[in-house]
Design a protein around this motif. Structure first.
Motif, PDB file in Angstrom:
ATOM      1  N   HIS A  47      13.795  70.059 -39.349  1.00 34.20           N
ATOM      2  CA  HIS A  47      15.044  69.561 -39.936  1.00 34.20           C
ATOM      3  C   HIS A  47      15.720  70.621 -40.784  1.00 34.20           C
ATOM      4  O   HIS A  47      15.905  70.442 -41.979  1.00 34.20           O
TER       5      HIS A  47
ATOM      6  N   LYS B  97      19.138  65.630 -46.253  1.00 31.28           N
ATOM      7  CA  LYS B  97      18.024  64.832 -46.763  1.00 31.28           C
ATOM      8  C   LYS B  97      16.999  65.746 -47.424  1.00 31.28           C
ATOM      9  O   LYS B  97      16.842  66.894 -47.019  1.00 31.28           O
TER      10      LYS B  97
ATOM     11  N   GLU C  18      12.761  63.788 -45.286  1.00 30.85           N
ATOM     12  CA  GLU C  18      12.267  62.468 -45.702  1.00 30.85           C
ATOM     13  C   GLU C  18      12.219  61.453 -44.570  1.00 30.85           C
ATOM     14  O   GLU C  18      11.558  60.426 -44.686  1.00 30.85           O
ATOM     15  N   SER C  19      12.960  61.684 -43.505  1.00 33.52           N
ATOM     16  CA  SER C  19      12.994  60.689 -42.425  1.00 33.52           C
ATOM     17  C   SER C  19      11.804  60.811 -41.478  1.00 33.52           C
ATOM     18  O   SER C  19      11.713  60.108 -40.486  1.00 33.52           O
ATOM     19  N   THR C  20      10.881  61.757 -41.794  1.00 32.52           N
ATOM     20  CA  THR C  20       9.748  61.969 -40.885  1.00 32.52           C
ATOM     21  C   THR C  20       8.581  61.059 -41.244  1.00 32.52           C
ATOM     22  O   THR C  20       8.204  60.974 -42.412  1.00 32.52           O
ATOM     23  N   CYS C  21       8.018  60.431 -40.244  1.00 36.17           N
ATOM     24  CA  CYS C  21       6.806  59.648 -40.466  1.00 36.17           C
ATOM     25  C   CYS C  21       5.609  60.570 -40.286  1.00 36.17           C
ATOM     26  O   CYS C  21       5.413  61.131 -39.205  1.00 36.17           O
TER      27      CYS C  21
ATOM     28  N   PHE D  54       9.622  53.790 -40.185  1.00 35.93           N
ATOM     29  CA  PHE D  54      10.599  54.842 -39.854  1.00 35.93           C
ATOM     30  C   PHE D  54      11.202  54.527 -38.485  1.00 35.93           C
ATOM     31  O   PHE D  54      10.545  53.918 -37.646  1.00 35.93           O
ATOM     32  N   ASP D  55      12.443  54.950 -38.303  1.00 38.59           N
ATOM     33  CA  ASP D  55      13.005  54.611 -36.985  1.00 38.59           C
ATOM     34  C   ASP D  55      12.690  55.686 -35.966  1.00 38.59           C
ATOM     35  O   ASP D  55      12.213  56.738 -36.263  1.00 38.59           O
TER      36      ASP D  55
END
Lengths: 434, 315
Positions: free
Chosen positions: A246, A278, A335-338, A433-434
């Motif tokens: 990212h 992010k 932050e959007s990473t699982c 998370f999506d």
């Protein structure tokens, strides 16, 4: 921008042609070495340079060369490990597709220093288009008299062959690579004996990474001492870092050792900061095998000192709070990473790529994958988390080759630094998370 | 000669010996268990990781301990080396882990497995494993594989020790068996369902530490501990002809090669001796085979019987 050793002219799309490479100062090191230096002289310069293997382990190249059993009456071999398969690492591909002659020149110099008459490039199977680039470059080098019999009239002869692999990550492990090169199943060998004593066809063999070998011409041209002045401490010279994830500008960057990690991530010259704005969550600093570090620990060590790109700085704090430089595959996650899903992805890779020879790796990787799949998909149980740690401990250090360690470290470190996220996955029965 | 100390017992071995060879010279409990190493076959060893030991002192010259546990079967012993096997908690823990790994995908079908009773994996898990398994996932499955009339292959039970692969490469004139695929999908197989046909192919049954390769001619006929082993021999033009007959009354159920105290075959035997000579009259009986008291096979003890034809004494 710091000094560039490997990528100075790399933006020139014609660089893969012999003439263009020659005009940029290429093959002068071969002329210098064959006409004015002894093989031992070349080796001495490499030792002085403090160059360390760029494939991941960071073993000093000069020392590796000095282990070669030179008294043996068997032929000696040099093998270039171009089986770059580490997830997150793509530096060798960049060099090979743009600057193949640098590698060939490095191989000639190393072969001369080691007294080798046959050298091999073991190329990753998926790099099939690079095989064509390399074969063309090798043919040019033969034509101009830099390969083959009696190079530049010096009496030194070297044959160079390029051998494509068949798509196995394990064949990047040096002894599995040798097995594969011999035409056998790519299973790592037991060590000892080490390849320096009994390698390819049971003859003394040196195996070096593409980036390592491509650095040798600069060292011969400018001297080992000058190379040793670049960088920091025992991490000399420059390192290619493959940045991905990212960030605004993913790609391959040549950095002087000791370059601050924070500047590397946020400077516009390099990664350009986080994509989508992010915040940074975690970084895998050296290819998928090395321990993952959360944002706080990758920018600064546990003692609060800023971390930089070098073997020592990244390893500071051991595996508790540190990681490894590895092969330089710099994977940045926001932050959007699982973390669980990311770890499942890595573990699935190691399960698929385990050769299946020794039991801890064969059974352990598939077990960990199955557990992680359950946790990620809402069927995890609380005791699974400690079980994962136990399994990774039982694999680590107990396998034939480092693939077992490579599979165990990401699991242990992800749970060490992000245990809450695993617990949340179990409590919430799945991933949010999506 | 060099001196090696294993679990505080000193032993002299020839230079170039491995730690395992030194331990076997001492014998008894200090011998690490082996599932893949086979002294009669070249290149075996190093795969199962059950023989991991700790080297507390490298050698007299270089006393540093080795950083990781090493495999006893292929690590050369050095003069003055100090090895810890049963004394090291680290080794015990590691071995427990390895046993657990070996059992994760091994089916719990000992009650219908012909190897049960003389299975190395049973002994190993009894000796070094945990009572309960932590493995809750589905076990792996393989397709049906037919490798000929003599040998039954059951890949689910296989622990991939590679002994049969090395045996078929070294003892028979073709590389009959090999490994297909990678990782936990790896399986022992012939080249596209070809039958294993060779005069000495039956020996893969004896070297297999588990029930992955079993004898078709005696399949499901009897549990091992209900049969009595007798040493017997015949003049065989192909092999040494020294075998063990496993008999139930007058019926010879199964014929195997003779194994030494480490479970290794003393002389490989040919397929004719193993599969075709199932009559007592084919053989000269040498006497009862000594079985270790600890083995389940010894439950059926028969010290008073010397010959097969004799009736047991009435008490």
């Amino acid at each position: 921008m710091g000094i560039k050793i490997l990528t100075e002219h790399i933006d020139n799309p014609e660089l893969k042609k012999f003439e263009v490479y020659r005009k940029t100062g290429g093959y002068t090191a071969v002329e210098k070495a064959l006409k004015t230096m002894s093989p031992d002289g070349v080796m001495e310069e490499v030792k002085k340079s403090g160059l360390r293997g760029r494939g991941g382990a960071g073993f000093p190249t000069g020392m590796k060369w000095s282990f070669l059993d030179r008294k043996s009456e068997k032929p000696h071999y040099l093998v270039c490990n171009a089986d770059e398969g580490e997830p997150g690492t793509f530096k060798d591909r960049y060099l090979l597709e743009r600057n193949p002659h640098a590698l060939i020149e490095g191989i000639i110099l190393s072969g001369y220093a080691l007294g080798v008459e046959d050298a091999y490039i073991y190329l990753r199977g998926e790099f099939f288009y690079i095989l064509q680039i390399l074969e063309k470059a090798i043919a040019e080098a033969y034509e101009k008299g830099f390969l083959g019999k009696n190079i530049l009239g010096s009496g030194y002869s070297l044959n160079l062959y390029c051998h494509p692999g068949a798509g196995a990550y394990i064949c990047g492990e040096e002894t599995a690579l040798l097995e594969s090169l011999e035409g056998k199943r790519g299973n790592p060998r037991l060590k000892p004996p080490f390849p320096a004593v009994s390698g390819l066809y049971n003859c003394p063999t040196v195996i070096n990474n593409v980036e390592t070998l491509a650095t040798i011409p600069w060292i011969v041209n400018h001297g080992g001492d000058q190379y040793a002045q670049i960088g920091v401490g025992r991490s000399t010279g420059t390192k290619l870092i493959s940045a991905s994830g990212h960030i605004k500008n993913p790609g391959v960057y040549e950095l002087e050792m000791g370059f601050p990690v924070e500047e590397f991530i946020y400077s516009d010259q390099y990664c350009g900061g986080m994509k989508n704005g992010k915040p940074l969550k975690a970084v895998v600093a050296g290819g998928s095998s090395v321990p993952i570090l959360p944002a706080g620990l990758i920018l600064k060590t546990a003692n609060g000192e800023p971390r930089n790109i070098s073997y020592e700085s990244l390893a500071e704090g051991g595996f508790e709070t540190g990681t490894m430089l590895g092969s330089g595959g710099f994977i940045v996650m926001d932050e959007s990473t699982c973390i669980v899903r990311n770890l499942y992805n890595f573990t699935r890779f190691y399960r698929h790529e385990s050769c299946g020879q020794c039991s801890p790796c064969r059974e352990g990787t598939s077990w960990m994958e199955k557990i992680l799949y359950r946790i990620e998909n809402g069927e995890g149980r609380m005791h699974d988390i400690d079980l994962l740690v136990d399994i990774s401990n039982n694999i680590e250090g107990k396998t034939i080759c480092p693939l077992g360690d490579a599979a165990a470290w990401p699991v242990a470190s992800a749970i060490r630094h992000f245990r809450d996220e695993f617990v949340e996955h179990v409590n919430r029965k799945g991933c949010w998370f999506d | 000669m060099i001196k090696v100390t294993i679990d505080n017992i000193e032993v002299e071995v020839e230079e170039g010996s491995t730690i395992l060879e030194a331990a076997r010279k001492i014998g008894g409990k200090v011998v690490p268990p082996t599932m893949c190493y086979y002294s009669k076959l070249r290149d075996t060893g190093g795969k199962c990781r059950t023989c991991l030991v700790k080297v507390a002192k490298g050698s007299a010259k270089d006393p540093r301990p080795m950083p990781k546990l090493v495999v006893a079967c292929s690590t050369p012993a050095q003069d003055g080396m100090v090895v810890e096997n049963t004394l090291s908690q680290e080794v015990i823990e590691a071995r427990k882990g390895v046993v657990e790994f070996l059992l994760t995908n091994h089916p719990l079908e000992c009650p219908i497995c012909d190897q049960a009773g003389e299975c190395d994996l049973q002994d190993l898990s009894y000796g070094f494993g945990e009572g309960e398994s932590r493995y809750e996932e589905e076990r792996r499955r393989f397709g049906y594989n037919d490798i000929g009339p003599y040998i039954k292959i059951n890949n689910e039970r296989c622990i991939l020790c590679y002994r049969c692969v090395y045996l078929s490469a070294q003892l028979t004139d073709k590389r009959l068996l090999g490994v297909l695929f990678r990782g936990d999908y790896a399986e022992i197989s012939t080249y596209i369902n070809a039958a294993v046909e060779n005069d000495f192919s039956g020996n893969v049954i004896d070297v297999c530490p588990v029930g992955a390769l079993t004898d078709r001619s005696s399949r499901f006929k009897s549990r091992v501990w209900f049969t009595k082993p007798y040493d017997a021999h015949r003049d065989c033009p192909k092999c040494a002809g020294k075998v063990v007959l496993w008999a139930k009354g007058d019926e010879v159920i199964r014929i195997t090669a003779r194994k030494d105290e480490f479970g290794e075959v003393e002389d490989f035997i040919c397929n004719e001796c193993r599969f075709e000579k199932k009559q007592v009259s084919d053989w000269v009986i040498d006497g009862p085979r000594h079985i270790k008291r600890q083995s389940v096979i010894s439950l059926n003890h028969y010290e008073t019987i010397n010959k097969l034809k004799e009736t047991p004494p009435k008490d």
